[in-house]
Every structure is written in C-alpha cells, then in structure tokens.
Design a protein around this motif. Structure first.
Motif, PDB file in Angstrom:
ATOM      1  N   ARG A  43       0.851  -1.190   0.000  1.00  0.00           N
ATOM      2  CA  ARG A  43       0.000   0.000   0.000  1.00  0.00           C
ATOM      3  C   ARG A  43       0.882   1.234   0.000  1.00  0.00           C
ATOM      4  O   ARG A  43       1.815   1.338   0.777  1.00  0.00           O
ATOM      5  N   GLY A  44       0.567   2.154  -0.858  1.00  0.00           N
ATOM      6  CA  GLY A  44       1.425   3.309  -1.024  1.00  0.00           C
ATOM      7  C   GLY A  44       0.921   4.545  -0.316  1.00  0.00           C
ATOM      8  O   GLY A  44       0.109   4.492   0.605  1.00  0.00           O
ATOM      9  N   CYS A  45       1.394   5.668  -0.784  1.00  0.00           N
ATOM     10  CA  CYS A  45       1.123   6.948  -0.142  1.00  0.00           C
ATOM     11  C   CYS A  45      -0.348   7.340  -0.258  1.00  0.00           C
ATOM     12  O   CYS A  45      -0.915   7.920   0.655  1.00  0.00           O
ATOM     13  N   LEU A  46      -0.986   7.003  -1.389  1.00  0.00           N
ATOM     14  CA  LEU A  46      -2.386   7.385  -1.550  1.00  0.00           C
ATOM     15  C   LEU A  46      -3.281   6.665  -0.567  1.00  0.00           C
ATOM     16  O   LEU A  46      -4.271   7.214  -0.108  1.00  0.00           O
ATOM     17  N   PHE A  47      -2.928   5.427  -0.228  1.00  0.00           N
ATOM     18  CA  PHE A  47      -3.715   4.716   0.783  1.00  0.00           C
ATOM     19  C   PHE A  47      -3.558   5.395   2.135  1.00  0.00           C
ATOM     20  O   PHE A  47      -4.533   5.545   2.864  1.00  0.00           O
ATOM     21  N   ALA A  48      -2.348   5.814   2.467  1.00  0.00           N
ATOM     22  CA  ALA A  48      -2.118   6.465   3.756  1.00  0.00           C
ATOM     23  C   ALA A  48      -2.857   7.798   3.832  1.00  0.00           C
ATOM     24  O   ALA A  48      -3.409   8.154   4.865  1.00  0.00           O
ATOM     25  N   LEU A  49      -2.899   8.521   2.713  1.00  0.00           N
ATOM     26  CA  LEU A  49      -3.569   9.821   2.721  1.00  0.00           C
ATOM     27  C   LEU A  49      -5.083   9.699   2.768  1.00  0.00           C
ATOM     28  O   LEU A  49      -5.770  10.664   3.090  1.00  0.00           O
ATOM     29  N   SER A  50      -5.605   8.519   2.448  1.00  0.00           N
ATOM     30  CA  SER A  50      -7.057   8.365   2.452  1.00  0.00           C
ATOM     31  C   SER A  50      -7.609   8.001   3.826  1.00  0.00           C
ATOM     32  O   SER A  50      -8.811   7.840   3.970  1.00  0.00           O
ATOM     33  N   GLN A  51      -6.766   7.885   4.816  1.00  0.00           N
ATOM     34  CA  GLN A  51      -7.226   7.507   6.145  1.00  0.00           C
ATOM     35  C   GLN A  51      -7.827   8.723   6.854  1.00  0.00           C
ATOM     36  O   GLN A  51      -7.220   9.794   6.884  1.00  0.00           O
ATOM     37  N   PRO A  52      -9.016   8.593   7.443  1.00  0.00           N
ATOM     38  CA  PRO A  52      -9.687   9.753   8.068  1.00  0.00           C
ATOM     39  C   PRO A  52      -8.883  10.435   9.178  1.00  0.00           C
ATOM     40  O   PRO A  52      -8.848  11.672   9.200  1.00  0.00           O
ATOM     41  N   PRO A  53      -8.219   9.730  10.109  1.00  0.00           N
ATOM     42  CA  PRO A  53      -7.475  10.460  11.144  1.00  0.00           C
ATOM     43  C   PRO A  53      -6.361  11.336  10.573  1.00  0.00           C
ATOM     44  O   PRO A  53      -6.158  12.458  11.035  1.00  0.00           O
ATOM     45  N   LEU A  54      -5.688  10.854   9.551  1.00  0.00           N
ATOM     46  CA  LEU A  54      -4.628  11.652   8.939  1.00  0.00           C
ATOM     47  C   LEU A  54      -5.213  12.865   8.229  1.00  0.00           C
ATOM     48  O   LEU A  54      -4.661  13.965   8.308  1.00  0.00           O
TER      49      LEU A  54
END
Length: 50
Positions: free
Chosen positions: A17-28
């Motif tokens: 999982r790349g950066c776009l997956f991490a950016l799609s997380q609601p807390p972030l």
C-alpha cells in the motif's frame, strides 16, 4: 526433470500500500486539515492584523 511444483497454488501476494492509501485515512486527513486551518489563520493574522 524433477517435479518442483506442489499440490497447492501459492498464496496470493498482498500488494504494497502506497502513499495514496495512507492519505485516504480519516485520522490523517483530520490532522492535516487542522494543521492547514492553523496555517491559514496564522497567515490571515499576519496579513490583516500586523
């Protein structure tokens, strides 16, 4: 020739999982929105009140 295959198919590999997956997380996203609002408020304060 030797038989190297086994009776089972290999387990499917999970895609990294790349950066776009991490950016799609609601807390972030909430954290980044709060930081963005604070930066915007600081910029407006500098522009209009100083």
């Amino acid at each position: 020739m030797l038989e190297t295959s086994r009776g089972q198919s290999p387990a499917p590999t999970r895609e990294p999982r790349g950066c776009l997956f991490a950016l799609s997380q609601p807390p972030l996203m909430i954290f980044l929105a709060v930081i963005g609002v604070l930066l915007l408020l600081a910029a407006l304060h500098d522009l209009f009140l100083l």
